[in-house]
Design a protein around this motif. Structure first.
Motif, mmCIF file in Angstrom:
data_model
loop_
_atom_site.group_PDB
_atom_site.id
_atom_site.type_symbol
_atom_site.label_atom_id
_atom_site.label_comp_id
_atom_site.label_asym_id
_atom_site.label_seq_id
_atom_site.Cartn_x
_atom_site.Cartn_y
_atom_site.Cartn_z
ATOM 1 N N HIS A 129 -14.864 -44.492 -4.168
ATOM 2 C CA HIS A 129 -14.710 -45.162 -2.866
ATOM 3 C C HIS A 129 -13.231 -45.299 -2.528
ATOM 4 O O HIS A 129 -12.768 -46.363 -2.134
ATOM 5 N N ALA A 130 -12.506 -44.196 -2.697
ATOM 6 C CA ALA A 130 -11.053 -44.185 -2.455
ATOM 7 C C ALA A 130 -10.779 -43.639 -1.053
ATOM 8 O O ALA A 130 -10.986 -42.452 -0.790
ATOM 9 N N TYR A 131 -10.340 -44.527 -0.192
ATOM 10 C CA TYR A 131 -10.106 -44.168 1.204
ATOM 11 C C TYR A 131 -8.663 -44.438 1.604
ATOM 12 O O TYR A 131 -7.954 -45.193 0.945
ATOM 13 N N TYR A 132 -8.278 -43.848 2.707
ATOM 14 C CA TYR A 132 -7.010 -44.178 3.354
ATOM 15 C C TYR A 132 -7.280 -44.257 4.845
ATOM 16 O O TYR A 132 -8.304 -43.790 5.340
ATOM 17 N N ARG A 133 -6.364 -44.910 5.530
ATOM 18 C CA ARG A 133 -6.531 -45.046 6.980
ATOM 19 C C ARG A 133 -5.547 -44.148 7.703
ATOM 20 O O ARG A 133 -4.374 -44.078 7.365
ATOM 21 N N GLU A 134 -6.060 -43.435 8.681
ATOM 22 C CA GLU A 134 -5.228 -42.623 9.554
ATOM 23 C C GLU A 134 -5.551 -43.075 10.972
ATOM 24 O O GLU A 134 -6.668 -42.863 11.450
ATOM 25 N N LYS A 135 -4.560 -43.716 11.568
ATOM 26 C CA LYS A 135 -4.775 -44.361 12.870
ATOM 27 C C LYS A 135 -5.896 -45.373 12.697
ATOM 28 O O LYS A 135 -5.780 -46.273 11.896
ATOM 29 N N ASP A 136 -6.994 -45.226 13.379
ATOM 30 C CA ASP A 136 -8.098 -46.193 13.255
ATOM 31 C C ASP A 136 -9.283 -45.623 12.487
ATOM 32 O O ASP A 136 -10.371 -46.173 12.542
ATOM 33 N N GLN A 137 -9.055 -44.525 11.763
ATOM 34 C CA GLN A 137 -10.146 -43.905 11.023
ATOM 35 C C GLN A 137 -9.968 -44.089 9.516
ATOM 36 O O GLN A 137 -8.867 -43.965 8.993
ATOM 37 N N LYS A 138 -11.079 -44.373 8.858
ATOM 38 C CA LYS A 138 -11.099 -44.465 7.397
ATOM 39 C C LYS A 138 -11.521 -43.097 6.867
ATOM 40 O O LYS A 138 -12.573 -42.578 7.238
ATOM 41 N N LYS A 139 -10.674 -42.471 6.011
ATOM 42 C CA LYS A 139 -10.959 -41.134 5.486
ATOM 43 C C LYS A 139 -10.926 -41.140 3.964
ATOM 44 O O LYS A 139 -10.160 -41.880 3.357
ATOM 45 N N LEU A 140 -11.757 -40.283 3.366
ATOM 46 C CA LEU A 140 -11.754 -40.142 1.907
ATOM 47 C C LEU A 140 -10.488 -39.429 1.457
ATOM 48 O O LEU A 140 -10.059 -38.444 2.059
ATOM 49 N N MET A 141 -9.906 -39.933 0.377
ATOM 50 C CA MET A 141 -8.751 -39.267 -0.222
ATOM 51 C C MET A 141 -9.225 -37.994 -0.926
ATOM 52 O O MET A 141 -10.401 -37.843 -1.210
#
Length: 80
Positions: free
Chosen positions: A27-39
């Motif tokens: 469950h490793a995510y990062y945020r790009e602008k307002d989107q949560k994306k998987l690393m």
């Protein structure tokens, strides 16, 4: 490392791009602008110990069957 039994070099370390496979379970995510994306992850083996030992044994075995430990490794094995 050179491996005489293969008469070729052998892999003693590896690195793989696992994309989002491992990140999904972590469950490793990062945020790009307002989107949560998987690393995306990288999986690496620093040193594959059995292959390194095999290369040392093959390259430094003496006529009598003993193995001469390379000088650069001796301090790590309690030999000076």
């Amino acid at each position: 490392a050179w491996m005489p039994s293969r008469n070729n070099y052998g892999e003693i370390t590896s690195c793989s791009n696992c994309t989002d496979y491992q990140a999904t379970r972590l469950h490793a995510y990062y945020r790009e602008k307002d989107q949560k994306k998987l690393m995306h992850t990288v999986n690496g083996t620093a040193c594959a110990a059995p292959r390194i030992i095999m290369a040392i044994l093959e390259n430094f075995q003496q006529e009598d069957g003993s193995v001469e430990i390379p000088k650069v490794l001796q301090p790590f094995l309690g030999k000076t």
